[in-house]
Design a protein around this motif. Structure first.
Motif, PDB file in Angstrom:
ATOM      1  N   LEU A   8       2.630 -20.036  17.680  1.00 32.11           N
ATOM      2  CA  LEU A   8       3.931 -19.168  16.996  1.00 32.11           C
ATOM      3  C   LEU A   8       4.469 -18.178  17.793  1.00 32.11           C
ATOM      4  O   LEU A   8       5.430 -17.944  18.024  1.00 32.11           O
ATOM      5  N   MET A   9       3.553 -17.302  18.477  1.00 33.71           N
ATOM      6  CA  MET A   9       3.903 -16.373  19.065  1.00 33.71           C
ATOM      7  C   MET A   9       4.604 -16.514  20.475  1.00 33.71           C
ATOM      8  O   MET A   9       5.565 -16.136  20.767  1.00 33.71           O
ATOM      9  N   PHE A  10       4.341 -17.844  21.202  1.00 31.35           N
ATOM     10  CA  PHE A  10       4.892 -18.427  22.127  1.00 31.35           C
ATOM     11  C   PHE A  10       6.688 -18.560  21.747  1.00 31.35           C
ATOM     12  O   PHE A  10       7.581 -18.296  22.445  1.00 31.35           O
ATOM     13  N   CYS A  11       6.536 -19.271  20.668  1.00 28.95           N
ATOM     14  CA  CYS A  11       8.032 -19.695  20.311  1.00 28.95           C
ATOM     15  C   CYS A  11       8.802 -18.385  19.846  1.00 28.95           C
ATOM     16  O   CYS A  11       9.887 -18.134  20.103  1.00 28.95           O
ATOM     17  N   ALA A  12       8.134 -17.466  19.183  1.00 25.37           N
ATOM     18  CA  ALA A  12       8.736 -16.074  18.777  1.00 25.37           C
ATOM     19  C   ALA A  12       9.244 -15.586  20.082  1.00 25.37           C
ATOM     20  O   ALA A  12      10.193 -14.888  20.163  1.00 25.37           O
ATOM     21  N   GLY A  13       8.390 -15.486  21.200  1.00 23.56           N
ATOM     22  CA  GLY A  13       8.879 -14.956  22.352  1.00 23.56           C
ATOM     23  C   GLY A  13       9.866 -15.622  23.264  1.00 23.56           C
ATOM     24  O   GLY A  13      10.248 -14.969  24.238  1.00 23.56           O
ATOM     25  N   ASN A  14      10.195 -16.741  22.997  1.00 23.78           N
ATOM     26  CA  ASN A  14      11.118 -17.448  23.508  1.00 23.78           C
ATOM     27  C   ASN A  14      12.002 -17.951  22.517  1.00 23.78           C
ATOM     28  O   ASN A  14      12.200 -19.172  22.436  1.00 23.78           O
ATOM     29  N   PRO A  15      12.708 -17.182  22.011  1.00 24.78           N
ATOM     30  CA  PRO A  15      13.869 -17.340  21.140  1.00 24.78           C
ATOM     31  C   PRO A  15      14.973 -18.209  21.646  1.00 24.78           C
ATOM     32  O   PRO A  15      15.344 -18.061  22.777  1.00 24.78           O
ATOM     33  N   GLY A  16      15.711 -18.901  20.794  1.00 26.59           N
ATOM     34  CA  GLY A  16      17.115 -19.335  21.240  1.00 26.59           C
ATOM     35  C   GLY A  16      17.092 -20.533  21.947  1.00 26.59           C
ATOM     36  O   GLY A  16      18.173 -21.207  22.593  1.00 26.59           O
ATOM     37  N   GLU A  30      10.260 -13.665   9.014  1.00 32.87           N
ATOM     38  CA  GLU A  30      10.100 -14.544   7.701  1.00 32.87           C
ATOM     39  C   GLU A  30       8.567 -15.101   7.896  1.00 32.87           C
ATOM     40  O   GLU A  30       8.188 -15.667   6.851  1.00 32.87           O
ATOM     41  N   VAL A  31       7.935 -15.177   9.071  1.00 32.05           N
ATOM     42  CA  VAL A  31       6.615 -15.760   9.271  1.00 32.05           C
ATOM     43  C   VAL A  31       5.338 -14.772   8.758  1.00 32.05           C
ATOM     44  O   VAL A  31       5.279 -14.063   9.655  1.00 32.05           O
ATOM     45  N   VAL A  32       5.049 -14.893   7.502  1.00 33.04           N
ATOM     46  CA  VAL A  32       3.854 -13.954   7.113  1.00 33.04           C
ATOM     47  C   VAL A  32       2.623 -14.547   7.590  1.00 33.04           C
ATOM     48  O   VAL A  32       2.265 -15.629   7.390  1.00 33.04           O
ATOM     49  N   ILE A  33       1.832 -13.638   8.616  1.00 32.65           N
ATOM     50  CA  ILE A  33       0.611 -14.057   9.233  1.00 32.65           C
ATOM     51  C   ILE A  33      -0.647 -14.406   8.196  1.00 32.65           C
ATOM     52  O   ILE A  33      -1.036 -15.475   8.365  1.00 32.65           O
ATOM     53  N   GLY A  34      -0.354 -13.711   7.103  1.00 31.73           N
ATOM     54  CA  GLY A  34      -1.492 -14.072   6.000  1.00 31.73           C
ATOM     55  C   GLY A  34      -1.008 -15.659   5.305  1.00 31.73           C
ATOM     56  O   GLY A  34      -2.141 -16.340   5.161  1.00 31.73           O
ATOM     57  N   ASP A  35       0.050 -15.890   5.386  1.00 27.73           N
ATOM     58  CA  ASP A  35       0.538 -17.413   5.077  1.00 27.73           C
ATOM     59  C   ASP A  35      -0.052 -18.483   6.056  1.00 27.73           C
ATOM     60  O   ASP A  35      -0.428 -19.533   5.630  1.00 27.73           O
ATOM     61  N   VAL A  36       0.227 -18.032   7.164  1.00 25.36           N
ATOM     62  CA  VAL A  36      -0.251 -18.888   8.290  1.00 25.36           C
ATOM     63  C   VAL A  36      -1.718 -19.171   8.197  1.00 25.36           C
ATOM     64  O   VAL A  36      -2.276 -20.268   8.244  1.00 25.36           O
ATOM     65  N   PHE A  37      -2.554 -18.181   8.194  1.00 23.25           N
ATOM     66  CA  PHE A  37      -3.908 -18.473   7.999  1.00 23.25           C
ATOM     67  C   PHE A  37      -4.492 -18.878   6.810  1.00 23.25           C
ATOM     68  O   PHE A  37      -5.397 -19.692   7.004  1.00 23.25           O
ATOM     69  N   THR A  78       4.133  -9.512   9.673  1.00 23.11           N
ATOM     70  CA  THR A  78       4.894 -10.923  10.318  1.00 23.11           C
ATOM     71  C   THR A  78       4.741 -11.080  11.761  1.00 23.11           C
ATOM     72  O   THR A  78       4.223 -10.546  12.545  1.00 23.11           O
ATOM     73  N   LEU A  79       5.319 -12.476  12.095  1.00 22.82           N
ATOM     74  CA  LEU A  79       5.121 -12.758  13.391  1.00 22.82           C
ATOM     75  C   LEU A  79       5.895 -12.047  14.544  1.00 22.82           C
ATOM     76  O   LEU A  79       5.723 -11.584  15.656  1.00 22.82           O
ATOM     77  N   GLU A  80       6.977 -11.442  13.621  1.00 26.38           N
ATOM     78  CA  GLU A  80       8.182 -10.353  14.630  1.00 26.38           C
ATOM     79  C   GLU A  80       7.231  -9.002  14.732  1.00 26.38           C
ATOM     80  O   GLU A  80       7.441  -8.626  15.983  1.00 26.38           O
ATOM     81  N   ASP A  81       6.267  -8.921  13.885  1.00 24.53           N
ATOM     82  CA  ASP A  81       5.592  -7.426  14.164  1.00 24.53           C
ATOM     83  C   ASP A  81       4.607  -7.710  15.264  1.00 24.53           C
ATOM     84  O   ASP A  81       4.336  -6.759  16.111  1.00 24.53           O
ATOM     85  N   LEU A  82       4.189  -9.005  15.650  1.00 21.36           N
ATOM     86  CA  LEU A  82       3.278  -9.306  16.611  1.00 21.36           C
ATOM     87  C   LEU A  82       4.052  -9.218  18.100  1.00 21.36           C
ATOM     88  O   LEU A  82       3.531  -8.740  18.897  1.00 21.36           O
ATOM     89  N   VAL A  83       5.353  -9.769  17.862  1.00 22.96           N
ATOM     90  CA  VAL A  83       5.928 -10.096  19.364  1.00 22.96           C
ATOM     91  C   VAL A  83       6.913  -9.020  19.738  1.00 22.96           C
ATOM     92  O   VAL A  83       6.781  -8.649  20.771  1.00 22.96           O
ATOM     93  N   CYS A  84       7.553  -8.475  18.684  1.00 20.07           N
ATOM     94  CA  CYS A  84       8.684  -7.417  18.766  1.00 20.07           C
ATOM     95  C   CYS A  84       8.054  -6.225  19.588  1.00 20.07           C
ATOM     96  O   CYS A  84       7.215  -5.702  19.068  1.00 20.07           O
ATOM     97  N   ASP A  85       8.854  -5.772  20.525  1.00 20.45           N
ATOM     98  CA  ASP A  85       8.525  -4.461  21.302  1.00 20.45           C
ATOM     99  C   ASP A  85       7.171  -4.552  21.553  1.00 20.45           C
ATOM    100  O   ASP A  85       6.641  -3.720  22.127  1.00 20.45           O
ATOM    101  N   ASN A  86       6.649  -5.797  22.301  1.00 22.80           N
ATOM    102  CA  ASN A  86       5.368  -5.863  22.760  1.00 22.80           C
ATOM    103  C   ASN A  86       5.350  -6.367  24.261  1.00 22.80           C
ATOM    104  O   ASN A  86       5.408  -7.621  24.426  1.00 22.80           O
ATOM    105  N   ALA A  87       5.682  -5.597  25.088  1.00 22.89           N
ATOM    106  CA  ALA A  87       6.214  -5.776  26.569  1.00 22.89           C
ATOM    107  C   ALA A  87       4.898  -6.389  27.185  1.00 22.89           C
ATOM    108  O   ALA A  87       4.953  -7.431  27.905  1.00 22.89           O
ATOM    109  N   ASP A  88       3.624  -6.245  26.921  1.00 24.14           N
ATOM    110  CA  ASP A  88       2.448  -6.812  27.444  1.00 24.14           C
ATOM    111  C   ASP A  88       2.561  -8.037  27.102  1.00 24.14           C
ATOM    112  O   ASP A  88       2.252  -8.966  28.017  1.00 24.14           O
ATOM    113  N   LEU A  89       2.640  -8.416  25.843  1.00 27.76           N
ATOM    114  CA  LEU A  89       2.525 -10.007  25.459  1.00 27.76           C
ATOM    115  C   LEU A  89       3.888 -10.565  26.002  1.00 27.76           C
ATOM    116  O   LEU A  89       3.442 -11.834  26.351  1.00 27.76           O
TER     117      LEU A  89
END
Length: 163
Positions: free
Chosen positions: A14-22, A72-79, A126-137
């Motif tokens: 999920l993080m890979f997909c979010a980090g490679n949008p479009g 819109e992807v809530v991490i609690g829902d995924v888990f 959310t998934l956005e919280d994990l990926v957005c503005d996370n340059a190291d990731l």
């Protein structure tokens, strides 16, 4: 609480997909960047698609992408979706529960409350919280691709569009 390997790999996908949008990403790309076997990824991707977290496209130009925006992807829902079928302890299992203490044991209730607290901690993320503005990731997941950043009212823009 221990997170299963399946959930761990699902979060990487999920993080890979979010980090490679479009664009559609491939199982092979994810395997290389996320240190997972393609066979295991295939099972996890299939489950995530069935649960509505991913959209998949078969064929020569196929791949996968998020089925909805990362915000819109809530991490609690995924888990919950991935971990719920795995009993926290033997006494939570419908079958194969051989513990003679189950009926009178207070530990079971305490464990159930602990699990609820675990999921409640993940619910605001959310998934956005994990990926957005996370340059190291992004250096790991999409070193040549666009880095995404939050802009204004939570709208995501490509870093190349920022001047």
């Amino acid at each position: 609480m221990r997170v299963t390997k399946r959930t761990n790999i699902a979060m990487r996908v999920l993080m890979f997909c979010a980090g490679n949008p479009g664009r559609l990403v491939t199982k092979h790309e994810i395997a290389g960047r996320c240190n997972a076997s393609e066979n295991h990824l295939a099972q996890v991707i299939n489950q995530l698609a069935q649960l509505g977290f991913l959209s998949t496209q078969r064929g020569r130009n196929g791949g996968l992408t998020l089925a909805r925006p990362a915000g819109e992807v809530v991490i609690g829902d995924v888990f919950r979706a991935l971990e719920a079928p795995v009993p926290l302890a033997e006494c939570f299992a419908d079958v194969d529960n051989t513990c003679p203490l189950t009926r009178a044991c207070r530990l079971r209730d305490a464990l159930a409350q602990a699990a609820q607290a675990f999921y409640a901690t993940l619910d605001p993320i959310t998934l956005e919280d994990l990926v957005c503005d996370n340059a190291d990731l992004m250096t790991i997941l999409a070193p040549k691709g666009p880095c995404r950043a939050k802009s204004g009212a939570g709208v995501l823009v490509n870093a190349g569009d920022l001047h």
